[in-house]
Enzyme design. Structure first.
Site, PDB file in Angstrom:
ATOM      1  CG  HIS A  60      -5.207   5.184  -3.726  1.00 15.72           C
ATOM      2  ND1 HIS A  60      -4.585   4.207  -2.985  1.00 15.72           N
ATOM      3  CD2 HIS A  60      -4.549   6.343  -3.424  1.00 15.72           C
ATOM      4  CE1 HIS A  60      -3.607   4.737  -2.265  1.00 15.72           C
ATOM      5  NE2 HIS A  60      -3.560   6.021  -2.527  1.00 15.72           N
ATOM      6  CG  HIS A  62      -2.738   9.313  -4.149  1.00 19.58           C
ATOM      7  ND1 HIS A  62      -3.293   9.368  -2.888  1.00 19.58           N
ATOM      8  CD2 HIS A  62      -3.190  10.436  -4.786  1.00 19.58           C
ATOM      9  CE1 HIS A  62      -4.033  10.469  -2.768  1.00 19.58           C
ATOM     10  NE2 HIS A  62      -3.978  11.124  -3.907  1.00 19.58           N
ATOM     11  CG  ASP A  64       2.172   6.699  -2.445  1.00 18.04           C
ATOM     12  OD1 ASP A  64       1.150   7.007  -3.080  1.00 18.04           O
ATOM     13  OD2 ASP A  64       2.188   6.676  -1.191  1.00 18.04           O
ATOM     14  CG  HIS A  65      -0.567   3.315  -3.384  1.00 20.21           C
ATOM     15  ND1 HIS A  65      -0.701   2.351  -2.409  1.00 20.21           N
ATOM     16  CD2 HIS A  65      -0.431   4.496  -2.720  1.00 20.21           C
ATOM     17  CE1 HIS A  65      -0.661   2.920  -1.211  1.00 20.21           C
ATOM     18  NE2 HIS A  65      -0.485   4.225  -1.380  1.00 20.21           N
ATOM     19  CG  HIS A 142      -6.651   8.172   0.501  1.00 24.26           C
ATOM     20  ND1 HIS A 142      -6.040   8.668   1.630  1.00 24.26           N
ATOM     21  CD2 HIS A 142      -5.705   8.199  -0.481  1.00 24.26           C
ATOM     22  CE1 HIS A 142      -4.794   8.983   1.340  1.00 24.26           C
ATOM     23  NE2 HIS A 142      -4.566   8.711   0.071  1.00 24.26           N
ATOM     24  CG  ASP A 212      -2.735   5.258   0.940  1.00 27.91           C
ATOM     25  OD1 ASP A 212      -1.983   4.464   1.538  1.00 27.91           O
ATOM     26  OD2 ASP A 212      -2.323   6.164   0.215  1.00 27.91           O
ATOM     27  CG  HIS A 270       1.208   3.455   3.054  1.00 30.01           C
ATOM     28  ND1 HIS A 270       0.835   4.683   3.527  1.00 30.01           N
ATOM     29  CD2 HIS A 270       1.311   3.592   1.709  1.00 30.01           C
ATOM     30  CE1 HIS A 270       0.704   5.533   2.517  1.00 30.01           C
ATOM     31  NE2 HIS A 270       1.000   4.884   1.398  1.00 30.01           N
TER      32      HIS A 270
END
Length: 309
Positions: A60, A62, A64-65, A142, A212, A270
């Site tokens: 996804h 976001h 942090d990914h 998520h 997530d 994570h």
């Protein structure tokens, strides 16, 4: 086949934890799953050649990914890459990558193929040219569209039994190779089939990647019988309300997925930054109380994945 854990932190990087990223190596080809900040640092420390990355699978969009993507894309222009790089993920990944290249005025001298997938469907999103493996996506739940992935090898031929071939009258030579490749042969006017001299088909290996998501029952079915499940275990169970609010998994919930799916082993990633390296043991003990084959992933952990017996 090997799995390299490049980053294990959720939300923010820590001095000893890069953001979430996993790399799989099979027969010299590399496949990257998520690309958090610090991904290229771990690649360098592990002496992995990002030129050989065939595809990047994003769960996804976001930050942090995906914040490791700029460095990976720019570095790939410095190593004379001559094959396309596939970037696969849910909606917004194409917009993100194209805006990043344009805004940073990146020099890109190779082909980037971006495939956006429907996050509500279970589908094959990547396949080897020789059909030896597929990568499938499946829906997670998520705060924005998110998917998990399974890397699944095709079944392997059964074991060849030379003594059976000789007993039937097939001499050592080209006919043995034909039988092992799935073709029948003629011997003294009689047809000999591969099943006459070979054992049952053997399964390939399956690696699953889940991060997530709220706990949903369907995940266990999607990752069923994985040789290795890499799964987020962000919180201890006393924070289950927080996990539900933020749409993440607790360590116990990750372990329940692993147990219900009958996976061989489950590595957690994570982690919430609230857990120092010292108290990550709290996550581990909770997971192992449900699924004994749970373990903690650490940055730059290398996992060998043997063929099933």
């Amino acid at each position: 086949m090997e799995v390299f854990i490049l980053g294990t932190s959720g939300m923010m990087p820590l001095p000893n934890r890069h953001l979430t990223s996993m790399l799989l190596r099979r027969e010299g080809s590399l496949f990257l799953f998520d690309c958090g900040e610090g991904t290229q640092v771990s690649l360098k420390k592990l002496s992995l050649r990002w030129k050989r990355i065939d595809a990047i699978f994003i769960s996804h969009t976001h930050a942090d990914h995906v914040t490791g993507l700029p460095g990976i894309l720019m570095l790939s222009s410095q190593v004379d890459r001559d094959t396309p790089l596939y970037i696969i993920g849910p909606p917004k990944i194409k917009e993100f990558v194209e805006a990043m290249i344009r805004t940073l005025d990146m020099y890109i001298n190779y082909q980037i193929i971006i495939l956006e997938i429907n996050p509500e469907e279970r589908q094959v999103v990547f396949e080897a040219a020789d059909k030896s493996f597929t990568v499938k996506s499946f829906p997670l739940k998520h705060s924005k569209p998110c998917v998990g992935y399974c890397f699944q090898e095709a079944p392997r031929s059964g074991q060849f039994f030379p003594e059976k071939a000789l007993e039937i009258g097939v001499p050592c030579g080209p006919d043995w190779a034909r039988l092992q490749s799935g073709k029948s042969v003629e011997v003294n006017g009689k047809t000999v089939y591969p099943s006459d001299v070979m054992g049952h088909q053997r399964p390939g290996r399956k690696i699953s990647f889940v991060t997530d998501t709220l706990y949903i029952d369907s995940i266990a079915g999607d990752v069923k019988e994985s040789d290795l499940l890499i799964c987020e275990g962000m919180f201890t169970d006393d924070l289950i309300a927080t996990a539900k609010e933020k749409k993440h998994l607790t360590a116990k919930q990750a372990a329940k997925i692993a147990k219900d799916a009958q996976v061989k082993k489950m590595g957690m990633i994570h982690y919430s930054p609230r857990y120092t390296d010292r108290n990550l043991s709290l996550l581990l003990s909770e997971a192992q109380s449900v699924f004994a084959q749970s373990f903690l992933c650490k940055d730059r952990l290398v996992l060998k994945i043997p063929y099933p017996e």
